[in-house]
Design a protein around this motif. Structure first.
Motif, PDB file in Angstrom:
ATOM      1  N   ALA A 100      39.551  38.718  34.237  1.00  0.00           N
ATOM      2  CA  ALA A 100      39.530  39.045  32.809  1.00  0.00           C
ATOM      3  C   ALA A 100      38.812  40.373  32.549  1.00  0.00           C
ATOM      4  O   ALA A 100      39.275  41.184  31.739  1.00  0.00           O
ATOM      5  CB  ALA A 100      38.875  37.929  32.023  1.00  0.00           C
ATOM      6  N   ALA A 101      37.719  40.589  33.248  1.00  0.00           N
ATOM      7  CA  ALA A 101      36.953  41.819  33.039  1.00  0.00           C
ATOM      8  C   ALA A 101      37.677  43.053  33.581  1.00  0.00           C
ATOM      9  O   ALA A 101      37.364  44.178  33.194  1.00  0.00           O
ATOM     10  CB  ALA A 101      35.581  41.695  33.709  1.00  0.00           C
ATOM     11  N   HIS A 102      38.651  42.853  34.458  1.00  0.00           N
ATOM     12  CA  HIS A 102      39.358  43.958  35.093  1.00  0.00           C
ATOM     13  C   HIS A 102      40.779  44.111  34.561  1.00  0.00           C
ATOM     14  O   HIS A 102      41.572  44.867  35.120  1.00  0.00           O
ATOM     15  CB  HIS A 102      39.394  43.752  36.611  1.00  0.00           C
ATOM     16  N   GLY A 103      41.101  43.404  33.497  1.00  0.00           N
ATOM     17  CA  GLY A 103      42.467  43.402  32.965  1.00  0.00           C
ATOM     18  C   GLY A 103      42.976  44.775  32.585  1.00  0.00           C
ATOM     19  O   GLY A 103      44.120  45.135  32.888  1.00  0.00           O
ATOM     20  N   LYS A 104      42.137  45.560  31.936  1.00  0.00           N
ATOM     21  CA  LYS A 104      42.553  46.898  31.509  1.00  0.00           C
ATOM     22  C   LYS A 104      42.850  47.778  32.714  1.00  0.00           C
ATOM     23  O   LYS A 104      43.864  48.476  32.761  1.00  0.00           O
ATOM     24  CB  LYS A 104      41.464  47.521  30.639  1.00  0.00           C
ATOM     25  N   GLU A 118      42.585  46.717  46.541  1.00  0.00           N
ATOM     26  CA  GLU A 118      41.878  47.600  45.605  1.00  0.00           C
ATOM     27  C   GLU A 118      40.832  46.828  44.808  1.00  0.00           C
ATOM     28  O   GLU A 118      39.744  47.346  44.535  1.00  0.00           O
ATOM     29  CB  GLU A 118      42.880  48.278  44.679  1.00  0.00           C
ATOM     30  N   LEU A 119      41.146  45.596  44.423  1.00  0.00           N
ATOM     31  CA  LEU A 119      40.164  44.772  43.715  1.00  0.00           C
ATOM     32  C   LEU A 119      38.987  44.432  44.626  1.00  0.00           C
ATOM     33  O   LEU A 119      37.839  44.394  44.172  1.00  0.00           O
ATOM     34  CB  LEU A 119      40.811  43.501  43.175  1.00  0.00           C
ATOM     35  N   ALA A 120      39.257  44.189  45.909  1.00  0.00           N
ATOM     36  CA  ALA A 120      38.175  43.919  46.863  1.00  0.00           C
ATOM     37  C   ALA A 120      37.247  45.124  46.951  1.00  0.00           C
ATOM     38  O   ALA A 120      36.032  44.978  47.078  1.00  0.00           O
ATOM     39  CB  ALA A 120      38.749  43.565  48.229  1.00  0.00           C
ATOM     40  N   VAL A 125      35.764  42.382  43.812  1.00  0.00           N
ATOM     41  CA  VAL A 125      36.391  41.154  43.330  1.00  0.00           C
ATOM     42  C   VAL A 125      37.322  40.625  44.411  1.00  0.00           C
ATOM     43  O   VAL A 125      38.335  41.246  44.718  1.00  0.00           O
ATOM     44  CB  VAL A 125      37.204  41.406  42.027  1.00  0.00           C
ATOM     45  N   LEU A 126      36.972  39.485  45.004  1.00  0.00           N
ATOM     46  CA  LEU A 126      37.791  38.883  46.045  1.00  0.00           C
ATOM     47  C   LEU A 126      38.676  37.818  45.417  1.00  0.00           C
ATOM     48  O   LEU A 126      38.181  36.806  44.921  1.00  0.00           O
ATOM     49  CB  LEU A 126      36.912  38.262  47.126  1.00  0.00           C
ATOM     50  N   THR A 143      46.577  34.650  42.526  1.00  0.00           N
ATOM     51  CA  THR A 143      45.762  34.811  41.314  1.00  0.00           C
ATOM     52  C   THR A 143      46.142  36.099  40.604  1.00  0.00           C
ATOM     53  O   THR A 143      46.271  36.128  39.381  1.00  0.00           O
ATOM     54  CB  THR A 143      44.265  34.835  41.684  1.00  0.00           C
ATOM     55  N   VAL A 144      46.339  37.169  41.360  1.00  0.00           N
ATOM     56  CA  VAL A 144      46.746  38.446  40.774  1.00  0.00           C
ATOM     57  C   VAL A 144      48.132  38.307  40.151  1.00  0.00           C
ATOM     58  O   VAL A 144      48.382  38.805  39.048  1.00  0.00           O
ATOM     59  CB  VAL A 144      46.719  39.579  41.829  1.00  0.00           C
ATOM     60  N   GLY A 145      49.028  37.616  40.832  1.00  0.00           N
ATOM     61  CA  GLY A 145      50.375  37.421  40.308  1.00  0.00           C
ATOM     62  C   GLY A 145      50.372  36.650  38.992  1.00  0.00           C
ATOM     63  O   GLY A 145      51.077  37.017  38.048  1.00  0.00           O
ATOM     64  N   ARG A 146      49.586  35.579  38.915  1.00  0.00           N
ATOM     65  CA  ARG A 146      49.486  34.811  37.666  1.00  0.00           C
ATOM     66  C   ARG A 146      48.874  35.644  36.556  1.00  0.00           C
ATOM     67  O   ARG A 146      49.283  35.569  35.400  1.00  0.00           O
ATOM     68  CB  ARG A 146      48.669  33.545  37.898  1.00  0.00           C
TER      69      ARG A 146
END
Length: 131
Positions: A65-69, A89-91, A95-96, A101-104
């Motif tokens: 949620a915090a990384h949505g933008k 890139e999130l790692a 953020v692991l 989860t990314v797809g959803r």
């Protein structure tokens, strides 16, 4: 996941034990597990309440949620980014998460990361060869 036991049963169970009956007697009397009786007594002792805890996921929206933008901008900049690339890139951002989860999360944002092979891409009507 099942529903929590009703508050009325919880109150009656605790009152029965506080009258001097054992946990096992209470379990037999109310036809519940001894573990339920133990949990109710612990809950009463620690919180003073017998209300069940909220079930399900936290309303915060999850890890992403915090990384949505940032994710939306990343997909908009590079529409060919894969779920695995986003996970890497999130790692790097600390953020692991699993690729599912990314797809959803992308689905909730209304974004698609589905790719088509180079020869199968849709072409705008004015860009067609021979049109």
């Amino acid at each position: 996941m099942g529903k929590p036991h009703p508050i009325e049963l919880r109150v009656r169970v605790v009152a029965f034990v506080e009258e001097g009956n054992s946990h096992r007697e209470a379990a037999r009397h109310f036809r519940v597990s001894p573990r339920f009786i133990n949990n109710m007594m612990i809950l009463r002792r620690t919180s003073g309440s017998l209300a069940p805890a909220r079930q399900g996921h936290a309303p915060s929206g999850g890890k992403l949620a915090a990384h949505g933008k940032w994710i939306a901008e990343r997909v908009a900049d590079n529409g060919e980014v894969t779920l695995d690339e986003l996970c890497v890139e999130l790692a790097g951002r600390g953020v692991l998460v699993h690729r599912a989860t990314v797809g959803r999360f992308l689905n909730r944002l209304g974004l698609s990361n589905k790719k088509k092979p180079q020869g199968k891409r849709t072409v705008a009507a004015g860009d067609r060869i021979g049109a």
